[in-house]
Design a protein around this motif. Structure first.
Motif, PDB file in Angstrom:
ATOM      1  N   ILE A 301       0.844  -1.210   0.000  1.00 36.11           N
ATOM      2  CA  ILE A 301       0.000   0.000   0.000  1.00 36.11           C
ATOM      3  C   ILE A 301       0.876   1.255   0.000  1.00 36.11           C
ATOM      4  CG2 ILE A 301      -1.654   1.365   1.368  1.00 36.11           C
ATOM      5  CD1 ILE A 301      -2.981  -1.259   2.194  1.00 36.11           C
ATOM      6  N   LYS A 302       1.920   1.248   0.807  1.00 43.28           N
ATOM      7  CA  LYS A 302       2.795   2.429   0.886  1.00 43.28           C
ATOM      8  C   LYS A 302       3.457   2.715  -0.466  1.00 43.28           C
ATOM      9  CE  LYS A 302       4.250   3.123   5.587  1.00 43.28           C
ATOM     10  NZ  LYS A 302       5.343   3.127   6.522  1.00 43.28           N
ATOM     11  N   SER A 303       3.974   1.647  -1.089  1.00 50.08           N
ATOM     12  CA  SER A 303       4.641   1.849  -2.389  1.00 50.08           C
ATOM     13  C   SER A 303       3.631   2.304  -3.435  1.00 50.08           C
ATOM     14  CB  SER A 303       5.319   0.561  -2.851  1.00 50.08           C
ATOM     15  OG  SER A 303       6.241   0.156  -1.893  1.00 50.08           O
ATOM     16  N   TYR A 304       2.430   1.722  -3.369  1.00 51.65           N
ATOM     17  CA  TYR A 304       1.392   2.124  -4.324  1.00 51.65           C
ATOM     18  C   TYR A 304       1.040   3.609  -4.121  1.00 51.65           C
ATOM     19  CZ  TYR A 304      -3.047   2.938  -6.474  1.00 51.65           C
ATOM     20  OH  TYR A 304      -4.036   3.513  -7.228  1.00 51.65           O
ATOM     21  N   LEU A 305       0.888   3.986  -2.830  1.00 52.05           N
ATOM     22  CA  LEU A 305       0.488   5.360  -2.522  1.00 52.05           C
ATOM     23  C   LEU A 305       1.518   6.385  -3.020  1.00 52.05           C
ATOM     24  CD1 LEU A 305      -1.034   5.690   1.047  1.00 52.05           C
ATOM     25  CD2 LEU A 305      -1.839   6.736  -1.067  1.00 52.05           C
ATOM     26  N   LYS A 306       2.803   6.022  -2.891  1.00 51.06           N
ATOM     27  CA  LYS A 306       3.842   6.940  -3.361  1.00 51.06           C
ATOM     28  C   LYS A 306       3.674   7.200  -4.858  1.00 51.06           C
ATOM     29  CE  LYS A 306       7.588   6.533  -0.099  1.00 51.06           C
ATOM     30  NZ  LYS A 306       8.914   5.991   0.176  1.00 51.06           N
ATOM     31  N   TYR A 307       3.413   6.108  -5.608  1.00 54.01           N
ATOM     32  CA  TYR A 307       3.204   6.301  -7.046  1.00 54.01           C
ATOM     33  C   TYR A 307       1.929   7.102  -7.318  1.00 54.01           C
ATOM     34  CZ  TYR A 307       7.023   3.507  -8.930  1.00 54.01           C
ATOM     35  OH  TYR A 307       8.264   3.060  -9.300  1.00 54.01           O
ATOM     36  N   ALA A 308       0.903   6.863  -6.491  1.00 57.01           N
ATOM     37  CA  ALA A 308      -0.347   7.608  -6.682  1.00 57.01           C
ATOM     38  C   ALA A 308      -0.095   9.104  -6.500  1.00 57.01           C
ATOM     39  CB  ALA A 308      -1.404   7.109  -5.706  1.00 57.01           C
ATOM     40  N   VAL A 309       0.739   9.429  -5.511  1.00 60.09           N
ATOM     41  CA  VAL A 309       1.076  10.841  -5.274  1.00 60.09           C
ATOM     42  C   VAL A 309       1.922  11.366  -6.436  1.00 60.09           C
ATOM     43  CG1 VAL A 309       2.399  12.393  -3.783  1.00 60.09           C
ATOM     44  CG2 VAL A 309       0.911  10.670  -2.758  1.00 60.09           C
ATOM     45  N   ASP A 310       2.931  10.597  -6.818  1.00 55.53           N
ATOM     46  CA  ASP A 310       3.821  11.020  -7.913  1.00 55.53           C
ATOM     47  C   ASP A 310       3.049  11.292  -9.197  1.00 55.53           C
ATOM     48  OD1 ASP A 310       5.798  10.514  -6.120  1.00 55.53           O
ATOM     49  OD2 ASP A 310       6.649   8.778  -7.157  1.00 55.53           O
ATOM     50  N   CYS A 311       2.023  10.458  -9.435  1.00 53.77           N
ATOM     51  CA  CYS A 311       1.254  10.575 -10.688  1.00 53.77           C
ATOM     52  C   CYS A 311       0.067  11.518 -10.543  1.00 53.77           C
ATOM     53  CB  CYS A 311       0.702   9.216 -11.115  1.00 53.77           C
ATOM     54  SG  CYS A 311       1.927   7.970 -11.403  1.00 53.77           S
ATOM     55  N   ASP A 312      -0.085  12.126  -9.354  1.00 51.29           N
ATOM     56  CA  ASP A 312      -1.252  12.965  -9.090  1.00 51.29           C
ATOM     57  C   ASP A 312      -2.531  12.196  -9.422  1.00 51.29           C
ATOM     58  OD1 ASP A 312      -2.363  15.368  -8.171  1.00 51.29           O
ATOM     59  OD2 ASP A 312      -2.725  16.042 -10.214  1.00 51.29           O
TER      60      ASP A 312
END
Ligand code: FNR
Length: 377
Positions: A301-312
């Motif tokens: 979840i943490k790794s996914y969330l980082k990408y979600a933030v990076d990709c807006d």
């Protein structure tokens, strides 16, 4: 995410032999999940199904692209610039997100977001029933993706009424026309994804016909249109297809049997296919692609969330994907707090990623990203 776009060498043609593949999944297979799957070890990632007419009413935008201004150029500098550009195709975009977006002209939402990191590994799946529209879409995205796939397996009413998805299994001549048109006019490989038919001989006949169009591979979900995920996957049919065809057959439908990385080899053995495509197993825990074994849900979840933030990534889509990782854990205290969250910041806070989210937000604001992008649901 913030790769300095830029230098791209001659493109290598995608090869479908012996590959681990993230399956197309509506709402799940958006950019953050695709990047995560690549990190964990997927070789190829499919987009969610994108409907032809929706892409056709979208325009391409490099996120934050600025014009290159050549100042003080002498003749020699212009000559050198031209020579270098010939050798290594340079993209001079100055990016905010570092993404390429296809934006719906009617409502400004992002129909498809991709980036250079995945360009040679991402296959765009089209939902279509028309060769002309399919080709227009494929030509539009050809420079940004590694392959095009035709959805021939979706059993949803929306697809069937539109004569798309599994409707094409009943009208193979339409599928053949679409595939031939794509194969003859594109410089990237074309594939299709089907479901098996109730009759083995008819399934084999259909596969032969589809292979004759010149497609590079075929993904086969071992269930019929009327079968649901709880039904056994027809692995023996996948084996027969792989024995009969000369192109790679990508085995799909095994998520129930695949709980850990080593199960993937067993699935390969049983089906006789050396490429495997995973949907639900990856939706639940994307680290299924990792040779090192499954990671705890929290790490994923943490790794996914980082990408979600990076990709807006839009909060609604981010929330949907995390809900499908959490599953029954949504009933936990954390899960309940999560269900009440509405913004990316609030979601990040639950997994101790507030600082990361704030930092990125500031970075985007400084770079001039105005407002939050939206991906259609
Ligand atoms: C799917 N599937 C699917 N298939 C497809 O061709 N295009 C799509 O857009 C989708 N969307 C989708 C969304 C979600 C949430 C799920 C779970 C599935 C079907 C999927 O690709 C696959 O064929 C089946 O799920 C069987 O494979 P698994 O789950 O056993 O690995």
């Amino acid at each position: 995410m913030n790769e300095k776009a830029g230098i791209t060498m001659e493109r290598k043609k995608l090869n479908y032999e012996n590959k681990l593949i993230l399956a197309p999944m509506v709402r799940i297979g958006t950019l953050p999940m695709r990047l995560l799957a690549l990190d964990y070890g997927a070789d190829i990632v499919y987009t969610e199904e994108l409907i032809d007419w929706k892409l056709l009413r979208s325009f391409r935008r490099e996120n934050g692209k600025k014009m290159l201004v050549l100042l003080r150029t002498t003749f020699i500098e212009v000559y050198l610039f031209w020579k270098i550009k010939q050798a290594v195709s340079i993209d001079f975009s100055l990016d905010v997100l570092g993404t390429v977006d296809y934006i719906d002209k009617t409502d400004g939402t992002v129909t498809f977001r991709t980036c250079l990191r995945e360009r040679d590994k991402v296959v765009l799946q089209i939902g279509t029933c028309d060769a002309t529209r399919a080709l227009k879409v494929a030509k539009m995205v050809e420079q940004d993706v590694a392959g095009i796939d035709l959805n021939m397996g979706c059993p949803k009413l929306f697809s069937l009424v539109g004569k798309m998805g599994a409707a094409l299994l009943k009208e193979p001549e339409i599928a053949v026309n679409i595939l031939k048109t794509l194969v003859d006019n594109l410089n990237i490989p074309v594939t299709c994804k089907i479901r098996v038919l109730p009759d083995l001989d008819e399934t084999l006949e259909l596969c032969e016909l589809l292979q004759s169009t010149g497609i590079s591979a075929i993904a086969v979900h071992g269930r019929t249109v009327n079968e649901r995920p709880q039904h056994m996957n027809r692995n023996e049919v996948l084996r027969k297809i792989s024995e009969q065809l000369s192109i790679p057959v990508i085995a799909n439908g095994g998520s129930k049997e695949i709980q850990k990385y080593s199960d993937i080899s067993k699935f390969k053995e049983i089906t006789g296919c050396n490429s495997v495509m995973l949907a639900r197993a990856a939706e639940w825990n994307c680290s299924i692609f990792s040779k090192k074994g499954l990671l705890p849900m929290e790490d994923v979840i943490k790794s996914y969330l980082k990408y979600a933030v990076d990709c807006d990534n839009p909060p609604s889509n981010t929330k949907y994907c995390i809900q499908n990782i959490l599953r029954e854990q949504q009933e936990s205290i954390l899960g309940r707090k999560f269900l009440n969250s509405q913004t990316l910041e609030q979601i990040c806070d639950l997994w101790a990623l507030s600082d990361y989210c704030q930092l990125k937000k500031k970075e985007f604001e400084e770079k001039g990203l105005l407002g939050r992008s939206q991906v259609s649901p």
